[in-house]
Structures are given as structure tokens and as C-alpha cells.
Design a protein around this motif. Structure first.
Motif, PDB file in Angstrom:
ATOM      1  N   TRP A 169       0.844  -1.196   0.000  1.00 43.62           N
ATOM      2  CA  TRP A 169       0.000   0.000   0.000  1.00 43.62           C
ATOM      3  C   TRP A 169       0.875   1.239   0.000  1.00 43.62           C
ATOM      4  CZ3 TRP A 169      -5.100   0.451  -0.790  1.00 43.62           C
ATOM      5  CH2 TRP A 169      -5.900  -0.685  -0.650  1.00 43.62           C
ATOM      6  N   GLY A 170       0.476   2.232  -0.793  1.00 40.38           N
ATOM      7  CA  GLY A 170       1.207   3.487  -0.846  1.00 40.38           C
ATOM      8  C   GLY A 170       0.248   4.651  -1.021  1.00 40.38           C
ATOM      9  N   ARG A 171       0.788   5.857  -0.983  1.00 34.97           N
ATOM     10  CA  ARG A 171      -0.026   7.064  -1.137  1.00 34.97           C
ATOM     11  C   ARG A 171       0.862   8.216  -1.598  1.00 34.97           C
ATOM     12  NH1 ARG A 171      -1.022   9.420   5.001  1.00 34.97           N
ATOM     13  NH2 ARG A 171       1.177   9.631   5.579  1.00 34.97           N
ATOM     14  N   HIS A 172       0.241   9.284  -2.070  1.00 32.64           N
ATOM     15  CA  HIS A 172       0.986  10.517  -2.295  1.00 32.64           C
ATOM     16  C   HIS A 172       0.179  11.689  -1.759  1.00 32.64           C
ATOM     17  CE1 HIS A 172      -1.401  10.921  -6.132  1.00 32.64           C
ATOM     18  NE2 HIS A 172      -1.269  12.223  -5.872  1.00 32.64           N
ATOM     19  N   TYR A 173       0.911  12.734  -1.346  1.00 36.89           N
ATOM     20  CA  TYR A 173       0.257  13.901  -0.770  1.00 36.89           C
ATOM     21  C   TYR A 173       1.130  15.130  -0.930  1.00 36.89           C
ATOM     22  CZ  TYR A 173       3.192  12.608   3.291  1.00 36.89           C
ATOM     23  OH  TYR A 173       4.241  12.263   4.114  1.00 36.89           O
ATOM     24  N   ILE A 185       5.083  14.292  -1.707  1.00 35.43           N
ATOM     25  CA  ILE A 185       5.664  13.096  -1.096  1.00 35.43           C
ATOM     26  C   ILE A 185       4.902  11.859  -1.554  1.00 35.43           C
ATOM     27  CG2 ILE A 185       6.221  11.919   1.070  1.00 35.43           C
ATOM     28  CD1 ILE A 185       6.474  14.633   2.403  1.00 35.43           C
ATOM     29  N   TYR A 186       5.654  10.811  -1.893  1.00 39.10           N
ATOM     30  CA  TYR A 186       5.106   9.503  -2.288  1.00 39.10           C
ATOM     31  C   TYR A 186       5.649   8.490  -1.300  1.00 39.10           C
ATOM     32  CZ  TYR A 186       3.865   5.637  -5.519  1.00 39.10           C
ATOM     33  OH  TYR A 186       3.340   4.520  -6.111  1.00 39.10           O
ATOM     34  N   GLU A 187       4.770   7.783  -0.588  1.00 41.48           N
ATOM     35  CA  GLU A 187       5.183   6.839   0.455  1.00 41.48           C
ATOM     36  C   GLU A 187       4.630   5.451   0.186  1.00 41.48           C
ATOM     37  OE1 GLU A 187       5.283   9.809   4.359  1.00 41.48           O
ATOM     38  OE2 GLU A 187       3.451   8.691   3.878  1.00 41.48           O
TER      39      GLU A 187
END
Length: 205
Positions: A169-173, A185-187
Motif C-alpha cells: 500500500w502506498g499514497r501521495h500527498y 511526497i510519495y510513500e
């Protein structure tokens, strides 16, 4: 802790970053509504969809300080770097930073890539081996974390880096400061966190 910085003065794009190959992805509307618990367990949703500091959350979960291994600090000019479209909100020329977030004892918990306006990065990351949240907290910087995208997908390099099989699972914000975007940021989080958060999901998306 050893931090390694890689700079490039070449006209070619520096070493790439580790973006997930999505099996499923969602945008801002999905993030606001949340996901079915069969797709992503509630505790994982707090980590992925919340607007709090992941490094702070990881410290609270593990009981250990969250430390950073910096693996890349590369000027990328005006290149869009295969980043989420929101990179266009960050003024150029830009600098890309890649890190592993880990416990003090060495367990990798997350991978993160961030993009900064190159001329301002030293202002906000005075100690580049600190987590971004810790650096900005020291400066008493007021921030808003605006989560815009969530992903469930694969990455062979991250499987090696986490020593754990995907998908991940990842996300960006975007971080906002004084009404302006400060950094994108991409995590991606390691399934190792299931030790603290429980199973990621009951069924695959």
C-alpha cells in the motif's frame, strides 16, 4: 546511521525512484470516504488516509525512534520524473529525495520519495538525515498534509528493500505551508507493520 547522497550534474535524468505498479488506485474522493474494511483494515486506513505524521505514528507503533537512511538527493531540473501530476505544483528547478524510514534497530518500515524546489530544500531540511516531519517540527513550520492518491501495487525493488513480498500500500500527498505547496511526497509502507496494525485486508482489492 550512514546517509548516502547522490548528485548528478549530467543532462540525463538521475537514478529513478520506486513507484508502485498499481493493481488498484484511488483518488481524493476515495480518500475522503474511506475504503471498505474488507479492502483495507481500519488501523491501516488511519495510517494511510489520515493527515498525521507517519514518522510519529511509526514511532508510537514500534516504541522505537523512526530514523532515516537517505539514498538519493538528485537535482532533476524541470523534469516531471514520472511523479504524480501534482509535481507541477512544486516550483522548479526541483530536487528529488529518496529515503528508507526504519526503526533504530534497523527494521525498514516505509519508503518515501519527495520533490522540493531545489533553491529552498536547505531551508527546510537543515539536517537531511532527519525525517521530514522532525525537520519541519524543529522549525515550528505550520503544515497541512493533503492526501491525494492511494495505491495498492507491486514493486520488485521494494520487495528486496523491505525483504517482504508485495503487493504494497502506498499514497501521495502535498505538504502545504502558508497556502503554498511545499513538497510532494510519495510513500509506500511495509507489510511488516501488520505486526502492529493487524492484517492489511480480508480480501484483495
Amino acid at each position: 546511521m550512514t546517509a548516502t547522497y547522490k548528485y548528478s550534474n549530467n543532462l540525463t535524468l538521475p537514478t529513478s525512484w520506486h513507484r508502485l505498479s498499481p493493481i488498484w488506485e484511488g483518488g481524493e474522493e476515495v480518500i475522503q470516504q474511506g475504503l471498505p474494511h474488507t479492502q483495507l483494515a481500519p488501523a491501516w486506513q488511519l495510517l494511510l488516509l489520515g493527515d498525521g505524521s507517519p514518522t510519529r505514528h511509526l514511532k508510537l507503533l514500534t516504541g522505537e525512534p523512526t530514523e532515516v537512511d537517505v539514498i538519493d538527493m538528485s537535482p532533476i531540473g524541470m523534469n516531471l520524473d514520472a511523479a504524480p501530476e501534482l509535481i507541477q505544483r512544486i516550483p522548479g528547478p526541483r530536487l528529488r529525495r529518496q529515503v528508507w524510514l526504519r526503526t533504530a534497530s534497523g527494521q525498514r518500515l516505509a519508503y518515501a520519495t519527495s520533490w522540493w524546489e531545489a533553491s529552498h530544500v536547505d531551508e527546510y531540511l537543515q539536517n537531511r538525515s532527519l525525517p521530514i516531519w522532525a525537520s519541519l517540527a524543529r522549525l515550528r513550520t505550520e503544515l497541512y498534509r493533503d492526501v491525494q492518491g492511494i495505491y495498492y501495487g507491486d514493486s520488485a525493488p521494494l520487495e528486496i528493500g523491505f525483504d517482504c513480498s508485495g503487493p504494497f500500500w502506498g499514497r501521495h500527498y502535498l505538504f502545504w505551508h502558508h497556502g503554498q505547496p511545499l513538497t510532494l511526497i510519495y510513500e509506500v509502507f511495509s507489510p511488516y507493520l501488520s505486526k502492529y496494525l493487524g492484517k492489511m485486508q480480508v480480501n484483495s482489492p
